[in-house]
Design an enzyme around this catalytic site. Structure first.
Site, PDB file in Angstrom:
ATOM      1  N   LYS A 115      33.699  81.412  64.247  1.00  0.00           N
ATOM      2  CA  LYS A 115      33.554  82.443  63.214  1.00  0.00           C
ATOM      3  C   LYS A 115      33.315  81.876  61.809  1.00  0.00           C
ATOM      4  CE  LYS A 115      36.144  86.213  63.757  1.00  0.00           C
ATOM      5  NZ  LYS A 115      37.244  87.147  64.144  1.00  0.00           N
TER       6      LYS A 115
ATOM      7  N   ASP B  81      35.743  92.999  61.341  1.00  0.00           N
ATOM      8  CA  ASP B  81      37.186  92.990  61.631  1.00  0.00           C
ATOM      9  C   ASP B  81      37.962  93.923  60.699  1.00  0.00           C
ATOM     10  OD1 ASP B  81      37.062  91.212  63.772  1.00  0.00           O
ATOM     11  OD2 ASP B  81      37.255  89.459  62.486  1.00  0.00           O
TER      12      ASP B  81
END
Ligand code: ATR
Length: 284
Positions: free
Chosen positions: A71, A107
């Site tokens: 990520k 997220d």
């Protein structure tokens, strides 16, 4: 689903990736909407990551989700980053198009949508939030809380320097001073007057230590949520419900963060439903 030559392709890159629920989740939506497409697990070693991203784009994939450990590495590979990826400092969704690699982070969206879904009466601006932990998940949680109108976030982490660095990074501009660091030993007192408690540490997860936290100072009106979803009902959530708190489990964040990627790749806005939750949980 039998694919045609025009099938739209996406997947999840991670190392390892076998534990990921994303193929099952996206597969459910593809099937439900009768989409000519596929979403596949893509095990990619860290050293192979840059080449794998370029190869996927060259192969005509619409994009991919990223999980541990890719990520942060993706930041340097993307031609453009959305505001969330820049602020959170990581990318969980790649979108390929016109020869460009776009990095997004959903997220924070997933976190807040899960709370709105599970506790519609809760308001971020109503009372301070207490966030335990200062890792990648905490960054997304705090960004989403500030965007949703939280005036004060009490950030409590075992390693104080990590919390201070996060507060410094995120509490900028209008939000300066909104993230207040609290020593780990003072975590129980930090609950006083709070409207939300979020656990983003690995404590309470199967195979990890227990979260040692007395809830006595937390007003019963406060909402309690846990990023951990293995087990689904963590000890924290169980104790919170027993005290009369509204509580939201962590699976919904995973389900909701997947929605923007699915929409970008496959052109349909999918929904999080009780049937989807049951399907994702029933892995057999
Ligand atoms: P992620 O990026 O997924 O959030 P992480 O970076 O490993 O994961 O962060 C895990 C969090 O759990 C950290 O806040 C960590 O605290 P430290 O920054 O002090 O390491 C917290 N954590 C893990 N084990 C812990 C323990 N035994 N006691 C207190 N906090 C713990």
């Amino acid at each position: 689903m039998i694919l045609s030559g025009h099938a739209k392709l996406a997947g999840v890159m991670g190392w390892p990736v076998g534990h990921s629920l994303s193929p099952r989740l996206h597969g459910y939506w593809l099937d439900k909407h009768g989409i000519d497409g596929a979403y596949v697990p893509l095990p990619v070693r860290p050293d192979a990551f840059p080449g794998a991203v370029r190869a996927l784009a060259a192969l005509g994939f619409r994009g991919a989700n990223l999980t541990i450990p890719h990520k942060e590495a993706a930041l340097a590979l993307c031609d453009t980053l959305d505001a969330a990826a820049q602020r959170i400092g990581s990318v969980n969704t790649l979108v390929f198009g016109d020869g460009r690699i776009e990095g997004r982070n959903s997220d924070a969206f997933g976190f807040i949508e899960n709370l709105r879904d599970g506790a519609p009466a809760w308001r971020a601006s109503a009372a301070p939030a207490v966030v335990l932990g200062a890792g990648g998940a905490a960054r997304a949680v705090i960004v989403s809380l500030l965007d949703a109108g939280a005036q004060e976030v009490r950030l409590c982490n075992r390693t104080p320097a990590r919390a201070e660095a996060l507060a410094e990074d995120i509490g900028v501009g209008d939000m300066k001073g909104a993230v207040v660091c609290v020593p780990w030993d003072a975590r129980a007192n930090a609950l006083s007057g709070a409207g939300l408690l979020v656990n983003t540490t690995s404590l309470g997860m199967a195979g990890h230590g227990a979260l040692d936290l007395a809830l006595d100072d937390l007003p019963t009106s406060a909402l309690v949520t846990d990023i951990v979803y293995t087990p689904l009902e963590t000890d924290l959530l169980r104790r919170a419900r027993a005290r009369g708190h509204a509580a939201v489990d962590g699976l919904g964040m995973l389900l909701h963060q997947a929605r923007p990627g699915f929409e970008a790749w496959f052109g349909v806005t999918p929904e999080v439903t009780p049937e989807l939750r049951a399907f994702v949980l029933n892995r057999d």
